[in-house]
Scaffold this motif. Structure first.
Motif, PDB file in Angstrom:
ATOM      1  N   GLN A 191      93.267  69.401  -2.995  1.00 48.55           N
ATOM      2  CA  GLN A 191      92.067  69.226  -3.498  1.00 48.55           C
ATOM      3  C   GLN A 191      92.146  68.715  -5.050  1.00 48.55           C
ATOM      4  O   GLN A 191      92.849  69.670  -5.631  1.00 48.55           O
ATOM      5  CB  GLN A 191      91.315  70.414  -3.288  1.00 48.55           C
ATOM      6  CG  GLN A 191      90.941  70.744  -1.454  1.00 48.55           C
ATOM      7  CD  GLN A 191      89.998  71.830  -1.609  1.00 48.55           C
ATOM      8  OE1 GLN A 191      89.451  72.450  -2.423  1.00 48.55           O
ATOM      9  NE2 GLN A 191      89.842  71.888  -0.177  1.00 48.55           N
ATOM     10  N   TYR A 192      91.319  67.841  -5.566  1.00 53.00           N
ATOM     11  CA  TYR A 192      91.580  67.785  -6.854  1.00 53.00           C
ATOM     12  C   TYR A 192      90.109  67.160  -7.432  1.00 53.00           C
ATOM     13  O   TYR A 192      90.178  67.129  -8.992  1.00 53.00           O
ATOM     14  CB  TYR A 192      92.742  66.679  -7.374  1.00 53.00           C
ATOM     15  CG  TYR A 192      92.214  65.205  -6.735  1.00 53.00           C
ATOM     16  CD1 TYR A 192      91.885  64.521  -7.756  1.00 53.00           C
ATOM     17  CD2 TYR A 192      92.543  64.820  -5.510  1.00 53.00           C
ATOM     18  CE1 TYR A 192      91.703  62.988  -7.521  1.00 53.00           C
ATOM     19  CE2 TYR A 192      92.141  63.518  -5.340  1.00 53.00           C
ATOM     20  CZ  TYR A 192      91.743  62.538  -6.111  1.00 53.00           C
ATOM     21  OH  TYR A 192      91.409  61.115  -5.808  1.00 53.00           O
ATOM     22  N   LYS A 193      89.248  67.331  -6.819  1.00 50.05           N
ATOM     23  CA  LYS A 193      88.062  66.700  -7.450  1.00 50.05           C
ATOM     24  C   LYS A 193      86.933  67.276  -6.881  1.00 50.05           C
ATOM     25  O   LYS A 193      86.989  67.932  -5.488  1.00 50.05           O
ATOM     26  CB  LYS A 193      87.834  65.469  -7.550  1.00 50.05           C
ATOM     27  CG  LYS A 193      87.822  64.530  -6.422  1.00 50.05           C
ATOM     28  CD  LYS A 193      87.758  63.022  -6.380  1.00 50.05           C
ATOM     29  CE  LYS A 193      87.798  62.340  -5.067  1.00 50.05           C
ATOM     30  NZ  LYS A 193      87.739  60.816  -5.137  1.00 50.05           N
ATOM     31  N   LEU A 194      85.678  67.337  -7.379  1.00 50.77           N
ATOM     32  CA  LEU A 194      84.340  67.599  -6.643  1.00 50.77           C
ATOM     33  C   LEU A 194      83.576  66.631  -5.963  1.00 50.77           C
ATOM     34  O   LEU A 194      83.488  65.478  -6.659  1.00 50.77           O
ATOM     35  CB  LEU A 194      83.638  68.546  -7.751  1.00 50.77           C
ATOM     36  CG  LEU A 194      84.162  69.980  -8.253  1.00 50.77           C
ATOM     37  CD1 LEU A 194      83.103  70.514  -9.389  1.00 50.77           C
ATOM     38  CD2 LEU A 194      84.673  70.916  -7.296  1.00 50.77           C
TER      39      LEU A 194
ATOM     40  N   LYS B  86      84.641  69.370  -3.105  1.00 47.19           N
ATOM     41  CA  LYS B  86      86.029  69.539  -2.720  1.00 47.19           C
ATOM     42  C   LYS B  86      86.176  69.006  -1.138  1.00 47.19           C
ATOM     43  O   LYS B  86      85.469  69.210  -0.392  1.00 47.19           O
ATOM     44  CB  LYS B  86      86.227  71.261  -2.783  1.00 47.19           C
ATOM     45  CG  LYS B  86      86.339  71.703  -4.080  1.00 47.19           C
ATOM     46  CD  LYS B  86      86.869  73.030  -4.178  1.00 47.19           C
ATOM     47  CE  LYS B  86      87.038  73.387  -5.779  1.00 47.19           C
ATOM     48  NZ  LYS B  86      87.919  74.443  -5.755  1.00 47.19           N
TER      49      LYS B  86
ATOM     50  N   LYS C 146      96.654  66.787 -11.067  1.00 50.25           N
ATOM     51  CA  LYS C 146      96.901  68.339 -11.235  1.00 50.25           C
ATOM     52  C   LYS C 146      96.864  68.658 -12.692  1.00 50.25           C
ATOM     53  O   LYS C 146      96.565  69.745 -13.202  1.00 50.25           O
ATOM     54  CB  LYS C 146      98.191  69.001 -10.495  1.00 50.25           C
ATOM     55  CG  LYS C 146      99.347  68.951 -11.197  1.00 50.25           C
ATOM     56  CD  LYS C 146     100.550  69.621 -10.162  1.00 50.25           C
ATOM     57  CE  LYS C 146     100.522  71.135 -10.530  1.00 50.25           C
ATOM     58  NZ  LYS C 146     101.662  71.623 -10.188  1.00 50.25           N
TER      59      LYS C 146
ATOM     60  N   ASN D 224      93.872  70.080 -14.511  1.00 45.59           N
ATOM     61  CA  ASN D 224      92.770  70.023 -13.577  1.00 45.59           C
ATOM     62  C   ASN D 224      92.302  71.573 -13.015  1.00 45.59           C
ATOM     63  O   ASN D 224      93.141  71.934 -11.942  1.00 45.59           O
ATOM     64  CB  ASN D 224      93.099  69.066 -12.424  1.00 45.59           C
ATOM     65  CG  ASN D 224      92.106  68.810 -11.555  1.00 45.59           C
ATOM     66  OD1 ASN D 224      90.887  69.388 -11.726  1.00 45.59           O
ATOM     67  ND2 ASN D 224      92.184  67.544 -10.785  1.00 45.59           N
TER      68      ASN D 224
ATOM     69  N   ASN E 156      89.972  71.961 -10.640  1.00 47.09           N
ATOM     70  CA  ASN E 156      89.729  71.666  -9.475  1.00 47.09           C
ATOM     71  C   ASN E 156      91.074  71.421  -8.556  1.00 47.09           C
ATOM     72  O   ASN E 156      90.961  71.443  -7.236  1.00 47.09           O
ATOM     73  CB  ASN E 156      88.842  70.542  -9.159  1.00 47.09           C
ATOM     74  CG  ASN E 156      87.594  70.711  -9.982  1.00 47.09           C
ATOM     75  OD1 ASN E 156      87.009  71.691  -9.802  1.00 47.09           O
ATOM     76  ND2 ASN E 156      87.179  69.702 -10.750  1.00 47.09           N
ATOM     77  N   TYR E 157      92.095  71.538  -9.036  1.00 49.33           N
ATOM     78  CA  TYR E 157      93.519  71.364  -8.173  1.00 49.33           C
ATOM     79  C   TYR E 157      93.715  72.527  -7.483  1.00 49.33           C
ATOM     80  O   TYR E 157      93.685  73.662  -7.697  1.00 49.33           O
ATOM     81  CB  TYR E 157      94.527  70.999  -9.139  1.00 49.33           C
ATOM     82  CG  TYR E 157      95.641  70.790  -8.419  1.00 49.33           C
ATOM     83  CD1 TYR E 157      96.194  69.824  -7.572  1.00 49.33           C
ATOM     84  CD2 TYR E 157      96.631  71.991  -8.389  1.00 49.33           C
ATOM     85  CE1 TYR E 157      97.360  69.593  -7.023  1.00 49.33           C
ATOM     86  CE2 TYR E 157      97.959  72.027  -7.883  1.00 49.33           C
ATOM     87  CZ  TYR E 157      98.348  71.031  -7.028  1.00 49.33           C
ATOM     88  OH  TYR E 157      99.581  70.786  -6.416  1.00 49.33           O
TER      89      TYR E 157
END
Ligand code: ZN
Length: 57
Positions: free
Chosen positions: A24-27, A29, A43, A46, A48-49
């Motif tokens: 997962q790397y962005k919103l 999720k 990553k 990041n 959110n990673y």
């Protein structure tokens, strides 16, 4: 649906790879598959990673 594909495409560069990384790397999720190159790219710094495992064909 047609035949089940065993091919996965990178969610970032959209190329085909035999080894993919579930992340997962962005919103918002959501789990996506990326290649190693894109994983390292997204990553970087990041918050959110999240790493969820490796997928091999
Ligand atoms: Zn990629």
């Amino acid at each position: 649906m047609a035949t089940k594909s065993r091919v996965k495409y990178c969610a970032v560069c959209e190329k085909e790879f035999s080894t993919m990384y579930r992340i997962q790397y962005k919103l918002p999720k959501a789990w996506v598959f990326t290649c190693k190159e894109c994983l390292l790219k997204v990553k970087e710094g990041n918050p959110n990673y999240v790493y969820g495992g490796t997928w091999k064909r």
